[in-house]
Write a protein that holds these residues in place. Structure first.
Motif, mmCIF file in Angstrom:
data_model
loop_
_atom_site.group_PDB
_atom_site.id
_atom_site.type_symbol
_atom_site.label_atom_id
_atom_site.label_comp_id
_atom_site.label_asym_id
_atom_site.label_seq_id
_atom_site.Cartn_x
_atom_site.Cartn_y
_atom_site.Cartn_z
ATOM 1 N N ASP A 181 0.844 -1.186 0.000
ATOM 2 C CA ASP A 181 0.000 0.000 0.000
ATOM 3 C C ASP A 181 0.890 1.249 0.000
ATOM 4 O OD1 ASP A 181 -1.739 2.006 0.492
ATOM 5 O OD2 ASP A 181 -2.656 1.097 2.278
ATOM 6 N N SER A 183 0.330 4.165 0.781
ATOM 7 C CA SER A 183 0.216 5.062 1.933
ATOM 8 C C SER A 183 1.142 4.608 3.067
ATOM 9 C CB SER A 183 -1.234 5.148 2.409
ATOM 10 O OG SER A 183 -1.695 3.890 2.795
ATOM 11 N N LEU A 184 1.599 3.348 3.037
ATOM 12 C CA LEU A 184 2.572 2.912 4.055
ATOM 13 C C LEU A 184 3.861 3.718 3.918
ATOM 14 C CD1 LEU A 184 2.302 -0.973 3.994
ATOM 15 C CD2 LEU A 184 1.343 0.624 5.630
ATOM 16 N N GLU A 186 4.109 6.719 2.717
ATOM 17 C CA GLU A 186 3.843 8.073 3.191
ATOM 18 C C GLU A 186 3.781 8.099 4.718
ATOM 19 O OE1 GLU A 186 0.350 9.381 1.188
ATOM 20 O OE2 GLU A 186 1.480 9.975 -0.593
ATOM 21 N N ALA A 187 3.209 7.056 5.291
ATOM 22 C CA ALA A 187 3.136 6.989 6.750
ATOM 23 C C ALA A 187 4.548 6.963 7.333
ATOM 24 C CB ALA A 187 2.355 5.759 7.187
ATOM 25 N N ALA A 188 5.446 6.248 6.663
ATOM 26 C CA ALA A 188 6.827 6.186 7.145
ATOM 27 C C ALA A 188 7.492 7.555 7.017
ATOM 28 C CB ALA A 188 7.613 5.139 6.360
ATOM 29 N N VAL A 189 7.271 8.221 5.891
ATOM 30 C CA VAL A 189 7.830 9.562 5.694
ATOM 31 C C VAL A 189 7.257 10.506 6.750
ATOM 32 C CG1 VAL A 189 7.874 11.547 4.138
ATOM 33 C CG2 VAL A 189 8.273 9.259 3.244
ATOM 34 N N ASP A 190 5.974 10.330 7.014
ATOM 35 C CA ASP A 190 5.308 11.152 8.017
ATOM 36 C C ASP A 190 5.975 10.995 9.379
ATOM 37 O OD1 ASP A 190 2.934 12.774 7.375
ATOM 38 O OD2 ASP A 190 2.221 11.983 9.293
ATOM 39 N N ALA A 191 6.488 9.800 9.655
ATOM 40 C CA ALA A 191 7.142 9.531 10.936
ATOM 41 C C ALA A 191 8.625 9.884 10.867
ATOM 42 C CB ALA A 191 6.955 8.072 11.320
ATOM 43 N N GLY A 192 9.021 10.587 9.832
ATOM 44 C CA GLY A 192 10.382 11.084 9.785
ATOM 45 C C GLY A 192 11.384 10.176 9.102
ATOM 46 N N ALA A 193 10.900 9.175 8.368
ATOM 47 C CA ALA A 193 11.822 8.268 7.706
ATOM 48 C C ALA A 193 12.404 8.931 6.469
ATOM 49 C CB ALA A 193 11.094 6.989 7.311
ATOM 50 N N VAL A 202 10.468 -0.500 5.470
ATOM 51 C CA VAL A 202 9.123 -0.805 5.001
ATOM 52 C C VAL A 202 9.146 -1.661 3.727
ATOM 53 C CG1 VAL A 202 6.907 0.144 4.275
ATOM 54 C CG2 VAL A 202 8.237 1.325 6.023
ATOM 55 N N HIS B 64 2.807 15.727 1.783
ATOM 56 C CA HIS B 64 2.853 14.584 0.864
ATOM 57 C C HIS B 64 2.544 15.014 -0.560
ATOM 58 C CE1 HIS B 64 3.552 11.891 4.053
ATOM 59 N NE2 HIS B 64 2.424 12.158 4.656
ATOM 60 N N PRO B 84 7.381 16.179 6.272
ATOM 61 C CA PRO B 84 6.357 16.247 7.324
ATOM 62 C C PRO B 84 6.890 16.492 8.730
ATOM 63 C CG PRO B 84 5.869 14.480 5.819
ATOM 64 C CD PRO B 84 7.180 15.036 5.392
ATOM 65 N N VAL B 85 7.946 15.769 9.141
ATOM 66 C CA VAL B 85 8.412 15.936 10.528
ATOM 67 C C VAL B 85 8.880 17.344 10.827
ATOM 68 C CG1 VAL B 85 9.037 13.751 11.576
ATOM 69 C CG2 VAL B 85 10.469 14.689 9.768
ATOM 70 N N PHE B 93 -3.953 8.223 8.274
ATOM 71 C CA PHE B 93 -4.381 7.909 6.924
ATOM 72 C C PHE B 93 -5.752 7.242 6.920
ATOM 73 C CE2 PHE B 93 0.089 8.509 6.703
ATOM 74 C CZ PHE B 93 0.298 9.076 5.460
ATOM 75 N N ALA B 97 -2.986 2.827 7.314
ATOM 76 C CA ALA B 97 -1.611 2.613 6.851
ATOM 77 C C ALA B 97 -0.691 2.111 7.958
ATOM 78 C CB ALA B 97 -1.054 3.894 6.227
ATOM 79 N N PHE B 99 1.932 -0.483 9.523
ATOM 80 C CA PHE B 99 2.906 -1.365 8.885
ATOM 81 C C PHE B 99 2.550 -2.816 9.190
ATOM 82 C CE2 PHE B 99 5.323 2.552 10.043
ATOM 83 C CZ PHE B 99 5.327 3.078 8.765
ATOM 84 N N HIS B 101 4.022 -5.559 8.828
ATOM 85 C CA HIS B 101 5.071 -6.470 9.277
ATOM 86 C C HIS B 101 5.562 -6.134 10.677
ATOM 87 C CE1 HIS B 101 6.902 -2.935 7.580
ATOM 88 N NE2 HIS B 101 8.074 -3.255 8.111
ATOM 89 N N PHE B 110 7.699 3.549 15.643
ATOM 90 C CA PHE B 110 8.424 3.745 14.387
ATOM 91 C C PHE B 110 9.084 5.123 14.316
ATOM 92 C CE2 PHE B 110 8.942 4.547 9.850
ATOM 93 C CZ PHE B 110 9.451 3.342 9.408
ATOM 94 N N TYR B 111 8.327 6.138 14.711
ATOM 95 C CA TYR B 111 8.862 7.505 14.676
ATOM 96 C C TYR B 111 10.112 7.614 15.547
ATOM 97 C CZ TYR B 111 9.168 12.383 16.211
ATOM 98 O OH TYR B 111 9.606 13.636 16.550
ATOM 99 N N MET B 114 13.071 6.017 13.916
ATOM 100 C CA MET B 114 13.636 6.885 12.880
ATOM 101 C C MET B 114 14.461 8.014 13.493
ATOM 102 S SD MET B 114 12.882 5.575 10.067
ATOM 103 C CE MET B 114 12.865 3.951 10.818
#
Lengths: 286, 389
Positions: A181, A183-184, A186-193, A202, B64, B84-85, B93, B97, B99, B101, B110-111, B114
């Motif tokens: 997906d 959006s996963l 984007e969710a990771a980017v949103d969390a600063g990845a 991911v 985004h 974003p950060v 979302f 969204a 994860f 796994h 997760f944040y 990172m």
């Protein structure tokens, strides 16, 4: 009542029959023949002897061939996995337009429109002494002697394998990645990845099934090859299968069969190891 | 309860200011030259039919999506081009969204991972955040093993652990069943009150927007039709589109005539509507529009001719009735007025019921008529045809 009990068996019967006829029976024959005796000038004689295995396992040639094959397998596995991963990544996550992605994906399959032999032979004018690469490097003045190790070498073998088998890595990885997906990410980017964080945390874990399936394809293909090695190494290298081929040529079927059983065991072990690392069945239902 | 901000230099006001923001995707324009200021600490709902550009606005605030033109500021800082950060935003979302796994705890952590927080600490803090959303007992589960409501809480925890100054929610309630939706709605509002940060919530459901928002932004075709407090949007819509989209209103259109301080509209069929106020741009002899709330209409039995009834009354035929608990929604077929609905309080309904096919007259008070700011145009047709809710 009885029909109801028989019905499930009837339903699995066709598949069972096909498997029995085309897998179990030939495999059984090979295993059986591997215990036969080879008599000079006579040929295979029914027997029960471990001599073929003893001969093979005590022969230095067998060990050298297997080691060389495993070495090729691991090198090709590493290269195709990296290539397959990044090509799929590009196709799935960078090409925004689905049509473009499909078109590019089809281009990946273009080499498969010609036969293996032609694809291999076509490396000769590229890698040969008078070939494209040597000529170019010499014209550029980077070398004054043609590089001899480009063709008829382990290098050439690896190049050919990678060329032939990368697609078998791309397809399953592409398939696994296409199911991620978006959006996963984007969710990771949103969390600063960072971009690399996203790939590592991911995309890679979610592509594991694809990599595992691709690895099984590549392992079985390289382990089972003898033709590419001979053509591309100019007969300098051999593979496990070339031993089998030679035995078949001199009609020593028992030893060829024993060798085949050993090869099968090794391939099965490698596949098992891959599935140990990645539980494909569990991840596919995820 | 929240730890001090760890976002690099992101603290302070969650005021969002969009100036002249346009977003094009190839040929299509998703958002057209929008100006919008969302005050710090407010609950803002962007509402509109699908494809109206509301999600694009949210994604541009989140980082985004980059605007084609215009400027976006959060707390006064220009944020276009920032990840974003660095904006101090966190997004929840639509499909959460999560994860697949990672287990619940690692999803939330997760944040922190990172940001390079050590494993023990990030797990402890993730557990703390999970306790906040009452999910600490599920920390070891995988997302696929959770119900929709639980997944949403995990998504919420994952967003809040970034300690954002703006929380962006993309249709957060659309995947839930009615019961959970109402409960989560209350919880979101309570959470926003408690945290005091800005919430921007995208929805296509009008009651959700009305119930939650301090500020409702109604959008259509990439434009803001009206932005303001919920009661203003609902009771005093500016345009025929907003009046129809938010429901609860009948749009009345006709040819304008100013009378004293008021305004009259006359339809080709001869109905006359009168409002005590007028609009400065309404001109005599030009088409204009008004709105009357559905629940301000009284029904009585009997037909009537236009002209004989006087102003603020129409006659028609009942086409359908729908019992809604506290009121009954009565749909009328009135010549020249599409989709006319009267909401009758239940006690009035029990006193006098109407059946489909009955001839009725609908009347209302002039003081309840609200003058809109333009004429009604066909292009403003209600996307939900009939305007439910």
């Amino acid at each position: 009542m009885t029909l109801r009990r028989i019905l499930p068996y009837l339903q699995v019967a066709p598949l069972t029959l096909v498997l029995a006829l085309f897998v179990v029976l030939p495999l059984g024959l090979v295993v059986a023949v591997s215990f036969w005796r080879f008599q000079f000038l006579v040929g295979p004689v029914p027997d029960f002897t471990l001599q073929n295995y003893v001969d093979l396992l005590s022969s230095e040639t067998t060990w050298r061939l297997y080691l060389s094959t495993v070495k090729f397998t691991l090198i090709v596995l590493a290269i195709t996995a990296v290539l397959g991963f990044w090509i799929s990544y590009f196709l799935v996550f960078h090409v925004r337009n689905l049509l473009t992605a499909i078109a590019l994906f089809l281009i990946c399959t273009v080499p498969f429109w010609t036969s293996n032999i032609i694809r291999m032979i076509s490396w000769r004018p590229v890698l040969g002494k008078e070939g494209l690469i040597n000529q170019a490097l010499m014209k550029l003045g980077l070398i004054d002697q043609p590089l001899a190790w480009l063709l008829f070498s382990d290098f050439a073998v690896v190049v050919a394998y990678v060329h032939l088998f990368t697609l078998f890595m791309i397809v399953p990885i592409f398939n696994a990645m296409a199911r991620i997906d978006k959006s996963l990410l984007e969710a990771a980017v949103d969390a600063g990845a960072s971009r690399l964080d996203v790939v590592w945390n991911v995309v890679l874990p979610l592509s594991r099934t694809g990599i595992a399936l691709g690895a099984v394809f590549v392992v079985t293909l390289v382990m089972g090859d003898f033709f590419v090695v001979i053509v591309m190494s100019g007969g300098l290298s051999g593979s496990a299968t070339s031993g089998i081929y030679n035995d078949v040529q001199i009609q020593n079927y028992p030893r060829a069969a024993a060798n085949a059983v050993i090869l099968l065991a090794i391939v099965l072990m490698m596949a098992t190891a891959i599935f140990r690392v990645v539980d494909v069945r569990r991840e596919l239902v995820r | 309860m929240l730890k001090p901000s760890e976002s690099p230099g992101v603290t302070g006001s969650g005021e969002i200011r969009l100036t002249g923001v346009t977003k094009r995707f190839g040929e299509t324009v998703a958002v057209r030259a929008i100006d919008l200021t969302i005050p710090h600490g407010s609950y803002c709902c962007l509402v509109g039919p699908s494809g109206c550009g509301k999600t694009t606005i949210l994604r541009m605030i989140a980082g985004h999506e980059q605007p084609t033109e215009g400027d976006i500021r959060i707390g006064g800082d220009p944020v276009v081009g920032l990840p974003p950060v660095r904006r101090g935003t966190a997004m929840m979302f639509q499909n959460y969204a999560l994860f697949p796994h990672l287990n619940v705890r690692d999803n939330v952590a997760f944040y922190l991972k990172m940001r390079g927080v050590a494993k023990a600490e990030r797990r402890a803090r993730a557990d703390e955040m999970l306790a906040r959303v009452q999910l600490d007992h599920l920390a070891d589960r995988m997302p696929a093993q959770l119900s929709g409501g639980q997944q949403q809480r995990v998504a919420l925890a994952r967003a809040l652990i970034t300690n954002p100054r703006v929380l962006l929610l993309d249709e957060p309630l659309s995947a839930l069943d009615e019961f959970l939706r109402l409960r989560m709605r209350g919880e979101l509002k309570g959470l926003q009150n408690e945290l005091g940060i800005t919430f921007v919530h995208v929805t296509h459901t009008q009651p959700e927007a009305i119930a939650l928002a301090d500020m409702v932004v109604v959008m259509d075709h990439g434009r803001i039709e009206q932005a303001g407090p919920a009661e203003e949007i609902f009771a005093r819509p500016r345009t025929p589109y907003v009046a129809r989209f938010m429901g609860g209103q009948n749009v009345l259109a006709g040819i304008a005539a100013r009378e004293g301080g008021g305004l009259s509209l006359t339809t080709p069929e001869g109905w006359v509507f009168h409002a005590p106020a007028t609009h400065p741009e309404a001109r005599d002899g030009q088409p204009w529009a008004m709105a009357i709330r559905r629940d301000r209409i009284a029904l009585s039995r009997g037909a009537g001719e236009p002209g004989a009834l006087g102003p603020n009354a129409v006659a028609g035929t009942v086409t359908a009735t729908e019992y809604q608990g506290t009121f009954v929604k009565v749909s009328l077929e009135v010549p020249g007025l599409a989709g006319f609905v009267a909401n009758i309080p239940d006690h009035a309904w029990f006193a006098e019921r109407f059946r489909p096919g009955d001839a009725v007259t609908a009347r209302w008070q002039g003081q309840d008529v609200h003058v809109l700011d333009r004429a009604d145009s066909a292009g403003d047709a209600d996307p939900y045809g009939g305007g439910e809710h």
